[in-house]
Scaffold this motif. Structure first.
Motif, PDB file in Angstrom:
ATOM      1  N   UNK A 137       0.804  -1.217   0.000  1.00  0.00           N
ATOM      2  CA  UNK A 137       0.000   0.000   0.000  1.00  0.00           C
ATOM      3  C   UNK A 137       0.844   1.276   0.000  1.00  0.00           C
ATOM      4  N   UNK A 138       2.152   1.133   0.268  1.00  0.00           N
ATOM      5  CA  UNK A 138       3.056   2.289   0.252  1.00  0.00           C
ATOM      6  C   UNK A 138       3.864   2.375  -1.041  1.00  0.00           C
ATOM      7  N   UNK A 139       3.418   1.666  -2.063  1.00  0.00           N
ATOM      8  CA  UNK A 139       4.082   1.648  -3.374  1.00  0.00           C
ATOM      9  C   UNK A 139       5.485   1.039  -3.309  1.00  0.00           C
ATOM     10  N   UNK A 140       5.733   0.227  -2.284  1.00  0.00           N
ATOM     11  CA  UNK A 140       7.021  -0.458  -2.162  1.00  0.00           C
ATOM     12  C   UNK A 140       6.941  -1.806  -2.878  1.00  0.00           C
ATOM     13  N   UNK A 141       7.989  -2.122  -3.614  1.00  0.00           N
ATOM     14  CA  UNK A 141       8.012  -3.345  -4.413  1.00  0.00           C
ATOM     15  C   UNK A 141       7.927  -4.587  -3.539  1.00  0.00           C
ATOM     16  N   UNK A 142       7.010  -5.468  -3.878  1.00  0.00           N
ATOM     17  CA  UNK A 142       6.986  -6.815  -3.311  1.00  0.00           C
ATOM     18  C   UNK A 142       7.784  -7.732  -4.235  1.00  0.00           C
ATOM     19  N   UNK A 143       7.382  -7.774  -5.499  1.00  0.00           N
ATOM     20  CA  UNK A 143       8.186  -8.478  -6.503  1.00  0.00           C
ATOM     21  C   UNK A 143       7.636  -8.180  -7.888  1.00  0.00           C
ATOM     22  N   UNK A 144       8.468  -8.408  -8.885  1.00  0.00           N
ATOM     23  CA  UNK A 144       8.057  -8.299 -10.286  1.00  0.00           C
ATOM     24  C   UNK A 144       8.063  -9.704 -10.863  1.00  0.00           C
ATOM     25  N   UNK A 145       7.009 -10.032 -11.609  1.00  0.00           N
ATOM     26  CA  UNK A 145       6.837 -11.396 -12.112  1.00  0.00           C
ATOM     27  C   UNK A 145       6.542 -11.372 -13.610  1.00  0.00           C
ATOM     28  N   UNK A 146       7.335 -12.096 -14.378  1.00  0.00           N
ATOM     29  CA  UNK A 146       7.023 -12.230 -15.798  1.00  0.00           C
ATOM     30  C   UNK A 146       5.790 -13.107 -15.958  1.00  0.00           C
ATOM     31  N   UNK A 147       4.837 -12.646 -16.741  1.00  0.00           N
ATOM     32  CA  UNK A 147       3.589 -13.398 -16.895  1.00  0.00           C
ATOM     33  C   UNK A 147       3.383 -13.906 -18.316  1.00  0.00           C
TER      34      UNK A 147
END
Length: 229
Positions: A137-147
């Protein structure tokens, strides 16, 4: 003599491994966590009972346990050299973790920040790929995932996969990214339709759809910045 059940004979919800899997590591006692490491006890006691006894001799203090030698641990029936090494390795990891600083998550609250994060991953691709960038909710990255990984002019994206990835990591904000191998950052009509499908799915799931960013080498297109989201 009273017959004792081995851990394998316990009710599944009481077994340490299954408890960790189903309820989280924080619910387990120190003895249960250590029992997972050593795997088994002896013919006289389960792994949990064995580790309770070891911890009791350490006044239930993990720091004291970590100061024991391999030879001292091996004096317990059911603990051999391999198990003793596993216990001391776990204690050392705990000590090192305490000394580490908390990793700072990247702030990806703008199209430029998303572009700068994703561009190195996508700049040399000769086919289209689509990625979902998942944030808290703070625009902090959790992860990026190729879909998806597709052709030269387009790639198929299943919106259900995007939603699944967001839900699995408890993301409350997401952004969609894909590259144009042609280096033309103008979105296509297919890009527009995908954007609307993702927007509607996010509305249904109450997830904030921050942006859809088209990544090119040296430039980008942001649906949010262009007022289209």
């Amino acid at each position: 003599m009273e017959n004792k059940l081995s851990i394998n004979q316990w009710a599944e919800q009481d077994r340490p491994r299954e408890k960790l899997r189903d309820k989280g590591a924080e619910i387990l006692s120190n003895a249960e966590l250590l029992a997972i490491l050593i795997g088994s006890g002896s013919s006289r006691e389960s792994a949990v009972e064995l580790m309770k006894r070891v911890l009791s001799d350490c006044h239930n203090n993990l720091n004291t346990l970590g100061k024991k030698s391999i030879q001292e641990l091996c004096t317990y029936n059911g603990i051999g050299e391999a198990k003793a090494i596993s216990i001391l390795a776990a204690c050392e990891l705990g000590k090192r973790r305490q000394m580490e600083t908390v990793e700072q998550r990247k702030d990806l609250g703008s199209a430029l920040a998303i572009y700068e994060y994703m561009h190195p991953l996508m700049k040399d691709l000769d086919v289209e790929e689509a990625w979902v960038v998942l944030m808290n909710q703070n625009y902090k990255l959790i992860r990026a995932q190729r879909i998806s990984h597709g052709g030269i002019t387009e790639t198929a994206v299943d919106v259900r996969i995007i939603m699944k990835e967001a839900l699995l990591c408890n993301a409350t904000i997401l952004a969609l990214c894909h590259n144009h191998p042609s280096n033309n950052n103008k979105p296509s009509s297919d890009d527009d339709r995908l954007t609307q499908r993702v927007r509607k799915a996010c509305e249904t799931m109450r997830i904030h759809f921050l942006d859809h960013v088209v990544i090119c080498d040296g430039c980008y297109y942001s649906y949010h910045e262009m007022g289209r989201l």
